[in-house]
Design a protein around this motif. Sequence first.
Motif, PDB file in Angstrom:
ATOM      1  N   GLN A   1      64.702  42.307  26.964  1.00  0.00           N
ATOM      2  CA  GLN A   1      65.022  42.170  28.962  1.00  0.00           C
ATOM      3  C   GLN A   1      66.423  42.471  28.506  1.00  0.00           C
ATOM      4  O   GLN A   1      67.229  43.037  27.641  1.00  0.00           O
ATOM      5  CB  GLN A   1      65.324  40.095  28.206  1.00  0.00           C
ATOM      6  CG  GLN A   1      65.947  39.355  29.207  1.00  0.00           C
ATOM      7  CD  GLN A   1      66.055  38.027  28.713  1.00  0.00           C
ATOM      8  OE1 GLN A   1      64.868  37.772  27.995  1.00  0.00           O
ATOM      9  NE2 GLN A   1      67.244  37.297  29.053  1.00  0.00           N
ATOM     10  N   PRO A   2      66.582  42.707  30.216  1.00  0.00           N
ATOM     11  CA  PRO A   2      68.621  43.039  30.211  1.00  0.00           C
ATOM     12  C   PRO A   2      69.192  42.473  29.508  1.00  0.00           C
ATOM     13  O   PRO A   2      68.867  41.154  29.672  1.00  0.00           O
ATOM     14  CB  PRO A   2      68.627  43.570  31.392  1.00  0.00           C
ATOM     15  CG  PRO A   2      66.752  43.308  32.119  1.00  0.00           C
ATOM     16  CD  PRO A   2      65.943  42.992  30.565  1.00  0.00           C
ATOM     17  N   LEU A   3      70.466  42.830  29.406  1.00  0.00           N
ATOM     18  CA  LEU A   3      71.025  42.154  28.306  1.00  0.00           C
ATOM     19  C   LEU A   3      72.024  41.658  29.544  1.00  0.00           C
ATOM     20  O   LEU A   3      72.275  41.762  30.438  1.00  0.00           O
ATOM     21  CB  LEU A   3      72.722  43.582  27.696  1.00  0.00           C
ATOM     22  CG  LEU A   3      71.975  43.742  26.072  1.00  0.00           C
ATOM     23  CD1 LEU A   3      72.791  44.444  26.159  1.00  0.00           C
ATOM     24  CD2 LEU A   3      70.653  43.170  25.756  1.00  0.00           C
ATOM     25  N   GLY A   4      72.400  40.254  29.552  1.00  0.00           N
ATOM     26  CA  GLY A   4      73.684  39.225  30.022  1.00  0.00           C
ATOM     27  C   GLY A   4      73.216  39.239  31.334  1.00  0.00           C
ATOM     28  O   GLY A   4      73.353  38.666  32.031  1.00  0.00           O
ATOM     29  N   GLU A   5      71.012  38.919  31.577  1.00  0.00           N
ATOM     30  CA  GLU A   5      70.209  38.616  32.770  1.00  0.00           C
ATOM     31  C   GLU A   5      69.840  37.150  31.953  1.00  0.00           C
ATOM     32  O   GLU A   5      68.318  38.046  31.900  1.00  0.00           O
ATOM     33  CB  GLU A   5      70.075  39.953  33.193  1.00  0.00           C
ATOM     34  CG  GLU A   5      69.053  39.178  34.417  1.00  0.00           C
ATOM     35  CD  GLU A   5      68.692  40.684  35.136  1.00  0.00           C
ATOM     36  OE1 GLU A   5      68.954  40.126  36.770  1.00  0.00           O
ATOM     37  OE2 GLU A   5      68.692  41.724  35.384  1.00  0.00           O
ATOM     38  N   PRO A   6      69.565  36.445  32.591  1.00  0.00           N
ATOM     39  CA  PRO A   6      68.345  35.249  32.041  1.00  0.00           C
ATOM     40  C   PRO A   6      67.297  35.822  32.660  1.00  0.00           C
ATOM     41  O   PRO A   6      67.351  36.079  34.376  1.00  0.00           O
ATOM     42  CB  PRO A   6      69.062  33.771  32.119  1.00  0.00           C
ATOM     43  CG  PRO A   6      70.425  34.248  31.799  1.00  0.00           C
ATOM     44  CD  PRO A   6      70.781  35.591  32.690  1.00  0.00           C
ATOM     45  N   LEU A   7      66.162  35.353  32.529  1.00  0.00           N
ATOM     46  CA  LEU A   7      65.071  35.344  33.438  1.00  0.00           C
ATOM     47  C   LEU A   7      64.400  34.013  33.189  1.00  0.00           C
ATOM     48  O   LEU A   7      62.872  34.741  33.458  1.00  0.00           O
ATOM     49  CB  LEU A   7      63.898  36.606  32.559  1.00  0.00           C
ATOM     50  CG  LEU A   7      64.705  37.947  33.119  1.00  0.00           C
ATOM     51  CD1 LEU A   7      63.727  39.150  32.113  1.00  0.00           C
ATOM     52  CD2 LEU A   7      65.395  38.025  34.069  1.00  0.00           C
ATOM     53  N   GLY A   8      64.876  33.391  33.012  1.00  0.00           N
ATOM     54  CA  GLY A   8      63.580  31.998  33.184  1.00  0.00           C
ATOM     55  C   GLY A   8      65.051  30.491  32.937  1.00  0.00           C
ATOM     56  O   GLY A   8      66.404  30.996  32.474  1.00  0.00           O
ATOM     57  N   GLY A   9      64.543  29.759  32.322  1.00  0.00           N
ATOM     58  CA  GLY A   9      65.429  28.386  32.403  1.00  0.00           C
ATOM     59  C   GLY A   9      64.658  27.042  32.970  1.00  0.00           C
ATOM     60  O   GLY A   9      63.112  26.549  33.118  1.00  0.00           O
ATOM     61  N   PHE A  10      65.536  26.316  33.865  1.00  0.00           N
ATOM     62  CA  PHE A  10      64.922  25.000  34.141  1.00  0.00           C
ATOM     63  C   PHE A  10      64.636  25.597  35.810  1.00  0.00           C
ATOM     64  O   PHE A  10      65.188  26.018  37.008  1.00  0.00           O
ATOM     65  CB  PHE A  10      65.753  24.429  34.711  1.00  0.00           C
ATOM     66  CG  PHE A  10      66.145  22.882  33.101  1.00  0.00           C
ATOM     67  CD1 PHE A  10      64.870  22.234  33.012  1.00  0.00           C
ATOM     68  CD2 PHE A  10      67.432  22.967  32.948  1.00  0.00           C
ATOM     69  CE1 PHE A  10      64.782  21.536  32.232  1.00  0.00           C
ATOM     70  CE2 PHE A  10      67.321  21.903  31.388  1.00  0.00           C
ATOM     71  CZ  PHE A  10      65.923  21.121  31.736  1.00  0.00           C
ATOM     72  N   LEU A  11      62.740  25.136  36.330  1.00  0.00           N
ATOM     73  CA  LEU A  11      63.086  24.718  37.633  1.00  0.00           C
ATOM     74  C   LEU A  11      62.296  23.542  37.623  1.00  0.00           C
ATOM     75  O   LEU A  11      62.016  23.034  37.386  1.00  0.00           O
ATOM     76  CB  LEU A  11      61.699  25.816  37.557  1.00  0.00           C
ATOM     77  CG  LEU A  11      61.513  27.278  36.911  1.00  0.00           C
ATOM     78  CD1 LEU A  11      59.579  27.831  36.917  1.00  0.00           C
ATOM     79  CD2 LEU A  11      62.048  27.871  37.911  1.00  0.00           C
ATOM     80  N   TYR A  12      62.801  23.495  39.446  1.00  0.00           N
ATOM     81  CA  TYR A  12      62.958  21.465  39.870  1.00  0.00           C
ATOM     82  C   TYR A  12      62.109  22.483  40.835  1.00  0.00           C
ATOM     83  O   TYR A  12      62.148  22.798  41.772  1.00  0.00           O
ATOM     84  CB  TYR A  12      64.615  21.452  40.003  1.00  0.00           C
ATOM     85  CG  TYR A  12      65.258  20.852  39.188  1.00  0.00           C
ATOM     86  CD1 TYR A  12      65.160  20.676  37.543  1.00  0.00           C
ATOM     87  CD2 TYR A  12      66.487  20.405  39.431  1.00  0.00           C
ATOM     88  CE1 TYR A  12      65.795  20.530  36.492  1.00  0.00           C
ATOM     89  CE2 TYR A  12      67.422  19.901  38.549  1.00  0.00           C
ATOM     90  CZ  TYR A  12      66.729  20.092  37.390  1.00  0.00           C
ATOM     91  OH  TYR A  12      68.170  19.382  35.950  1.00  0.00           O
ATOM     92  N   GLY A  13      61.554  20.988  41.836  1.00  0.00           N
ATOM     93  CA  GLY A  13      60.885  20.627  42.333  1.00  0.00           C
ATOM     94  C   GLY A  13      61.191  19.937  43.792  1.00  0.00           C
ATOM     95  O   GLY A  13      62.706  19.685  43.412  1.00  0.00           O
ATOM     96  N   PRO A  14      60.921  19.248  44.835  1.00  0.00           N
ATOM     97  CA  PRO A  14      61.351  18.970  45.479  1.00  0.00           C
ATOM     98  C   PRO A  14      62.353  17.342  45.518  1.00  0.00           C
ATOM     99  O   PRO A  14      63.692  16.055  45.749  1.00  0.00           O
ATOM    100  CB  PRO A  14      60.198  18.279  46.423  1.00  0.00           C
ATOM    101  CG  PRO A  14      59.685  18.396  45.693  1.00  0.00           C
ATOM    102  CD  PRO A  14      59.476  19.530  44.582  1.00  0.00           C
ATOM    103  N   SER A  15      61.754  16.087  44.455  1.00  0.00           N
ATOM    104  CA  SER A  15      62.034  15.107  43.416  1.00  0.00           C
ATOM    105  C   SER A  15      63.438  15.563  43.134  1.00  0.00           C
ATOM    106  O   SER A  15      64.815  14.231  43.556  1.00  0.00           O
ATOM    107  CB  SER A  15      61.544  13.935  42.146  1.00  0.00           C
ATOM    108  OG  SER A  15      61.341  15.043  41.812  1.00  0.00           O
TER     109      SER A  15
ATOM    110  N   LEU B   1      60.432  21.893  34.701  1.00  0.00           N
ATOM    111  CA  LEU B   1      59.990  22.954  34.348  1.00  0.00           C
ATOM    112  C   LEU B   1      60.649  23.738  33.431  1.00  0.00           C
ATOM    113  O   LEU B   1      61.612  24.293  33.983  1.00  0.00           O
ATOM    114  CB  LEU B   1      58.507  23.759  35.071  1.00  0.00           C
ATOM    115  CG  LEU B   1      57.918  23.377  35.718  1.00  0.00           C
ATOM    116  CD1 LEU B   1      57.172  24.475  36.173  1.00  0.00           C
ATOM    117  CD2 LEU B   1      56.904  22.761  35.142  1.00  0.00           C
ATOM    118  N   TRP B   2      60.161  24.147  32.316  1.00  0.00           N
ATOM    119  CA  TRP B   2      61.224  25.044  31.883  1.00  0.00           C
ATOM    120  C   TRP B   2      60.626  25.938  31.687  1.00  0.00           C
ATOM    121  O   TRP B   2      59.325  26.673  29.841  1.00  0.00           O
ATOM    122  CB  TRP B   2      61.532  24.412  30.155  1.00  0.00           C
ATOM    123  CG  TRP B   2      62.858  25.272  29.436  1.00  0.00           C
ATOM    124  CD1 TRP B   2      62.075  26.323  27.915  1.00  0.00           C
ATOM    125  CD2 TRP B   2      63.634  25.541  29.456  1.00  0.00           C
ATOM    126  NE1 TRP B   2      63.016  26.573  27.835  1.00  0.00           N
ATOM    127  CE2 TRP B   2      63.953  26.514  28.197  1.00  0.00           C
ATOM    128  CE3 TRP B   2      64.979  24.378  30.505  1.00  0.00           C
ATOM    129  CZ2 TRP B   2      66.056  26.415  27.948  1.00  0.00           C
ATOM    130  CZ3 TRP B   2      65.857  25.140  29.836  1.00  0.00           C
ATOM    131  CH2 TRP B   2      66.593  26.085  28.834  1.00  0.00           C
TER     132      TRP B   2
END
Length: 379
Positions: free
Chosen positions: A262-276, A135-136
């Motif tokens: 959003q706070p500077l310098g702090e990502p709040l999302g991106g890639f989420l991986y599951g068990p595979s 998931l992105w």
Amino acid sequence: MTRRAYGIVLLLGALLTSAACSSPYADDADARVSAEARTVRPVEGCGAASWTDPANLSPTRSPARCRPGAPSPVPLPKTRKLTIATGTLSAEYVAPLQVALDKGEFEREGLDVTLKVLPTPDALPLLAKGDVDALWAAPEAAVMNGIRGGFDIRWVAGNFSPDPASRSGLWVRLKDGETAADVRMADRSLGTMIGKGSVIAYPMEKALEPRGGGLDRIRYQQLGSADVLTALQNGGVDSAWLLDPVWRRVDGKPGYAFLGGQPLGEPLGGFLYGPSLLNADVDAGVALLRAYLRTVNTYFASAYKADPGFVTYLAKLLKIDEAVLRSTPALRMDWEIRAGTTDRLQAAYRAQGVTTGSPLPESRTVNRLLYEEAVGHRH
């Protein structure tokens, strides 16, 4: 907030618990151990600047970077088909995925990638079943509830933090005679793609603190990505969380006020991986991140909007107005995850009343090992 959205947030933990129990990877202890005991080798083009200490929370921290073209592809022996779910394909924060696909960066790793538009609450059960591979998105309250319910999912890479000049964030329609300093958000409606339980709860909590709070009294309205701005403009909602470059449509216009982002310098999302990708096929999980990191290093290393030709290309690729895209500062693409971010997110979710129980430790919500392997960082 709609009944449907509220039901999704409350029931997703139970749905994911069931999915995790049926997953062929749920009890694969050997795979889990091997994922954490992989050999990490130096990566050409990725030196000391390719990793920063997660404890560095400075808003002026320079994002990690390798040289353009690095890390080099390490093609899988057999092509692996991957489906990545994302809430939208037109927002600027999705640009690295779109560019990686268009420029063949995934293909160079032996990955056949499909991007599929799905909101996070709908995509999470599919991740559990293996119908999507990554998931992105962001570690929303629904994700935390799913992990608490037993699903093996981790936040494995960040996406971006805003430029200091950006006004992406919480915008409100002013009432007659009201000024920005007078605004109180309690009992107002908010348009958002996720609804209650979104990661924006954390920066909103910071923005509302000096304004009397009220995070638990906002009326949330879940809307499609294309409808959030329209609803704010036509009075369908009192406020909205506007992303780059959408906020430019109201910036400077009378009747609107920016409360914070959003706070500077702090990502709040991106890639989420599951068990595979976390356990069963870690090579593919690292390859996916390697392609993503290489795209950032090659095309988004710094002020990518300084190149007029690239902005024209990006506007066509994302199908957004080129003039609007040019009018906002470049995002600071940032694949690293700061220490304590999921702790701060969970505190905001509790303030909204969408999570219960003890906070999850970071060891159950974050895995930095895969992007560290991709750049050759060894502890």
